[in-house]
Design an enzyme around this catalytic site. Structure first.
Site, mmCIF file in Angstrom:
data_model
loop_
_atom_site.group_PDB
_atom_site.id
_atom_site.type_symbol
_atom_site.label_atom_id
_atom_site.label_comp_id
_atom_site.label_asym_id
_atom_site.label_seq_id
_atom_site.Cartn_x
_atom_site.Cartn_y
_atom_site.Cartn_z
ATOM 1 N N HIS A 1 15.015 -29.586 -1.257
ATOM 2 C CA HIS A 1 14.911 -30.681 -2.234
ATOM 3 C C HIS A 1 13.926 -30.350 -3.358
ATOM 4 O O HIS A 1 14.299 -30.398 -4.537
ATOM 5 C CB HIS A 1 14.534 -31.980 -1.523
ATOM 6 C CG HIS A 1 14.126 -33.087 -2.438
ATOM 7 N ND1 HIS A 1 14.975 -33.629 -3.382
ATOM 8 C CD2 HIS A 1 12.921 -33.745 -2.577
ATOM 9 C CE1 HIS A 1 14.333 -34.570 -4.054
ATOM 10 N NE2 HIS A 1 13.094 -34.656 -3.592
ATOM 11 N N HIS B 1 5.837 -32.029 -4.915
ATOM 12 C CA HIS B 1 5.761 -33.460 -5.183
ATOM 13 C C HIS B 1 5.814 -34.343 -3.939
ATOM 14 O O HIS B 1 5.402 -35.509 -3.983
ATOM 15 C CB HIS B 1 6.857 -33.884 -6.184
ATOM 16 C CG HIS B 1 8.235 -33.964 -5.602
ATOM 17 N ND1 HIS B 1 9.083 -32.887 -5.559
ATOM 18 C CD2 HIS B 1 8.903 -35.000 -5.033
ATOM 19 C CE1 HIS B 1 10.226 -33.267 -5.002
ATOM 20 N NE2 HIS B 1 10.143 -34.537 -4.678
ATOM 21 N N GLU C 1 2.725 -37.059 0.170
ATOM 22 C CA GLU C 1 3.392 -38.222 0.760
ATOM 23 C C GLU C 1 3.898 -37.952 2.177
ATOM 24 O O GLU C 1 3.791 -38.812 3.063
ATOM 25 C CB GLU C 1 4.561 -38.598 -0.159
ATOM 26 C CG GLU C 1 5.179 -39.943 0.107
ATOM 27 C CD GLU C 1 6.290 -40.231 -0.896
ATOM 28 O OE1 GLU C 1 7.318 -40.774 -0.468
ATOM 29 O OE2 GLU C 1 6.139 -39.897 -2.085
ATOM 30 N N ASP C 2 4.458 -36.755 2.408
ATOM 31 C CA ASP C 2 5.176 -36.497 3.665
ATOM 32 C C ASP C 2 4.481 -35.526 4.620
ATOM 33 O O ASP C 2 4.972 -35.295 5.723
ATOM 34 C CB ASP C 2 6.577 -35.943 3.359
ATOM 35 C CG ASP C 2 7.454 -36.976 2.657
ATOM 36 O OD1 ASP C 2 7.137 -38.169 2.766
ATOM 37 O OD2 ASP C 2 8.426 -36.586 2.002
ATOM 38 N N ASP D 1 13.291 -35.667 -9.708
ATOM 39 C CA ASP D 1 13.291 -35.997 -8.276
ATOM 40 C C ASP D 1 14.357 -37.053 -7.972
ATOM 41 O O ASP D 1 15.156 -36.925 -7.040
ATOM 42 C CB ASP D 1 11.895 -36.512 -7.898
ATOM 43 C CG ASP D 1 11.834 -37.078 -6.488
ATOM 44 O OD1 ASP D 1 12.415 -36.461 -5.576
ATOM 45 O OD2 ASP D 1 11.209 -38.136 -6.296
#
Length: 711
Positions: A48, A72, A76-77, A139
């Site tokens: 991704h 990016h 967050e992940d 994104d």
């Protein structure tokens, strides 16, 4: 499968090798951070960010944007912190990544609030670095391309959010290639059957029209060649959502929409654009009123082009767009053209202008954010601000101002400056006085008249259309209400303290602070505002202050020394004193006040039946009296029984005007063949003024019974 080596080969066309190496390093870092993670489709997660970086590479974005694309989702992940990214790849990249990341550490009540808060965070990051939104759009584009693996309801939610916000932002920034794809992918996710049918119909129509398109294209190209003008003619295809919207909004069939042939002519310079326009107008007759010059007056996103519609053979419409190569690059890449040209180390003025306009837009978003009450209100303003149809008006100095379709004088005033909007009292359009609610048209010249001390009107919210005007008016009204509530709260508290033979100014220092601490209030203004708005009762607060004072001295709690006197009102107190519509009190009427939580004092006539339940609650009702110095008009309602006849309304209006009053509203209903009921809302000065008007009305031969309405 697309790999980092494929991306590096593509980047080699415009980036130096040391920057490509940094992009590679960011990829390997992301690959390690996302190790073991997979997408819903089953692919390794790192595919991704690699695909997002590839989208940015097509736009010739700089290496820091590409690195941010790779990283990016890391904050967050995965367990990687922003500080660690800054140490590894530099502060600019870490800030970009943080700007794109969602607020994962906060739990929200619902998805709407989460969406709004995340968008608000992104706008703050955009204000520091506009590249944040370009990375976010790339994104979102890849996420939309791979929606297939998600649940239907989640697919629709993401598609709706994309259509309402991200596709519109892409349009506002002029990134047409991303905007068109986002719109079509959203349309297919929201309405799969409609999209499929239109797609099949377009494919079929294209086959039938191929020879006609070729003939028209050859004809246009031959005309340019004959005149020795540089230019390439290409066919222009409509995208799915555009076709669907035209069919729906214009109520046209698919055949009618596809009957319009579109061409784009790309040339070398602006002079050639206008000369080519003359050639195509000589070849085919132009349709009157369908020519638009976006070169002289560019769109808000910097888009420039000449648009014209022609009558082809047999009256067939032909839409032609004429632009330079630089304008074409800007139309496709918008603000990204800033980096497209920078990659070649020479930045074109068009790209510079686009970048400046985008920054001005983000600055406007920040101003809206400061004025908005919460994130949901802010995102509502942003949605209203995005993707308007534009009109162009002029300031008295000849400067061009761009506004959305349907904009009013007030919208124009706020687009000039917030202070101009707040102080606006009148306007001249083309040198003639016009109402502030007038809807503007392209080409008009506006002059705003302001006055010191003027304030926005609540009624303006009924007709303004721009988000900037709406948020600025709401902000000003909130500030106005706060100021007026504090002033009223001070009056009410001092009135209550007077019954204990003291006042707010006479209380010992620190006493009010103790009360504020008891109720967890930030300051004295917060306390006074809550009293003015009716959420706290002045008498109860006064009693508690006296108790605290007596507690310090050890004396027994004082009792009220005398009854609380009436509060004097003049009608000019503003938003915290309202006059009840049920009984419409006038100066001269005996009146009583009712404290309504969040609204302040609501003034009723003393005999109003709506106060029956509250008469036993001394904390909610208190005496009022009218000031001797009143310079306001008040609404009064009358009901007249009249004989039906021609010219009656004109006769009534003339009589009321002669009596020095205004008719705010008039309504007539037939009671029978002979009699009618006339309901009047008048603006009068006081009860005596109304009595004089009623006396005059009674002198009319055809007027019977007159009743002042109000329970």
């Amino acid at each position: 499968m697309f790999t980092i080596d494929d991306l590096a080969d593509r980047l080699g066309g415009y980036l130096p090798q040391d920057e490509i190496r940094q992009v590679r390093r960011a990829f390997y870092y992301a690959e390690q951070a996302h190790d073991g993670q997979r997408r819903r489709s089953g692919e390794p997660y790192v595919t991704h960010p690699l695909a997002v970086a590839n989208i940015l590479a097509n736009m010739h974005m700089d290496h820091q944007s590409l690195m941010a694309a790779m990283l990016h989702d890391v904050i967050e992940d995965t367990g990687v912190a922003k500080k660690a990214l800054g140490e590894q790849f530099g502060k600019p990249v870490a800030e970009l990544v943080d700007g794109v990341s969602k607020l994962t550490q906060i739990t929200f009540e619902d998805k709407a609030v989460a969406q709004a808060e995340n968008f608000q965070k992104m706008v703050l990051a955009m204000s520091r670095d506009i590249r944040v939104i370009i990375v976010k759009l790339a994104d979102r584009l890849h996420n939309m391309r791979t929606l297939g693996a998600l649940r239907p309801e989640k697919k629709r939610r993401i598609a709706r959010e994309t259509l309402e916000i991200y596709a519109r932002i892409a349009s506002r920034l002029g990134i047409n290639t991303i905007r068109v794809e986002l719109e079509d992918l959203s349309f297919q996710a929201l309405y799969p059957m409609r999209a499929e049918r239109i797609k099949r119909a377009v494919s079929s129509a294209r086959g039938h029209r191929r020879s006609t398109i070729r003939q028209l294209q050859t004809s246009l190209q031959q005309s340019l060649d004959d005149e020795g003008l540089p230019g390439t003619v290409i066919g222009r295809q409509k995208h799915l959502l555009s076709i669907y919207r035209k069919m729906r909004d214009q109520r046209k069939s698919f055949a009618e929409i596809m009957d319009v042939f579109g061409f784009r002519i790309i040339t070398e310079d602006v002079d050639s654009c206008y000369r080519i326009l003359g050639v195509v107008h000589n070849l085919y007759k132009p349709v009157p009123g369908r020519f638009k010059d976006y070169i002289a007056i560019p769109k808000a996103n910097g888009y420039q082009s000449l648009h014209t519609t022609l009558f082809g053979r047999g009256g067939m419409p032909i839409e032609v767009q004429i632009r330079t190569r630089e304008m074409e690059a800007l139309a496709n890449n918008g603000i990204a053209a800033h980096w497209l040209y920078k990659a070649g180390q020479t930045e074109h003025p068009i790209a510079q202008g686009s970048h400046a306009r985008a920054r001005a837009w983000v600055k406007g978003l920040l101003e809206m954010q400061r004025h908005a009450g919460d994130s949901l209100e802010f995102i509502e303003h942003v949605k209203n601000d995005l993707f308007p149809d534009d009109i162009y008006v002029f300031t008295p100095k000849g400067d061009i101002m761009e506004l959305p379709q349907g904009a009013t004088v007030i919208d124009f005033a706020y687009s000039v400056h917030t202070d101009i909007g707040n102080g606006c009292i009148a306007c001249r359009i083309d040198r003639h006085l016009a109402p502030l609610s007038t809807r503007l048209e392209s080409g008009q010249t506006l002059e705003i008249i302001t006055a010191p001390g003027a304030r926005p009107n609540l009624a303006w919210l009924n007709f303004v259309v721009t988000a900037k005007a709406r948020s600025a008016i709401r902000h000003a009204l909130k500030h106005q209400q706060h100021t007026e509530a504090v002033q009223l709260g001070r009056r009410l508290l001092n009135k209550a303290l007077a019954t204990f033979e003291t006042s707010l100014e006479e209380l010992p220092e620190g006493l009010v602070d103790r009360l504020l601490k008891e109720h967890s209030l930030k300051g004295q203004d917060s306390l006074l505002e809550s009293i003015g708005l009716g959420t706290r009762v002045a008498h109860v607060v006064a009693r508690r202050l006296v108790e605290l004072q007596q507690g310090e001295t050890g004396e027994p709690t004082a009792q009220p020394a005398h009854a609380q006197g009436p509060v004097v009102i003049s009608g000019a107190e503003g938003m915290v004193i309202k006059f009840a519509r049920c009984c419409r009190p006038l100066p001269g009427d005996p009146v009583i006040g009712h404290l309504s939580a969040g609204k302040g004092i609501v003034v009723h006539r003393a005999e109003c039946r709506n106060l029956a339940e509250l008469r036993n609650d001394p904390d909610k009702l208190f005496a009022l009296e009218w000031s001797d110095d009143i310079d306001e008009d008040f609404p009064a309602a009358l009901r007249l029984e009249v004989e039906s006849r021609r010219g009656l309304v004109a006769e009534l209006a003339a009589l009321v005007t002669d009596a020095g009053a205004n008719i705010e509203r008039i309504g007539i209903e037939e009671r029978d063949a002979r009699l009618s009921i006339v309901n009047l809302i008048l603006s009068v000065r006081n009860r005596v003024h109304l009595a004089r008007i009623i006396k005059r009305l009674r002198n009319l031969a055809h007027v019977g019974r007159i009743t002042r309405l109000g329970n």
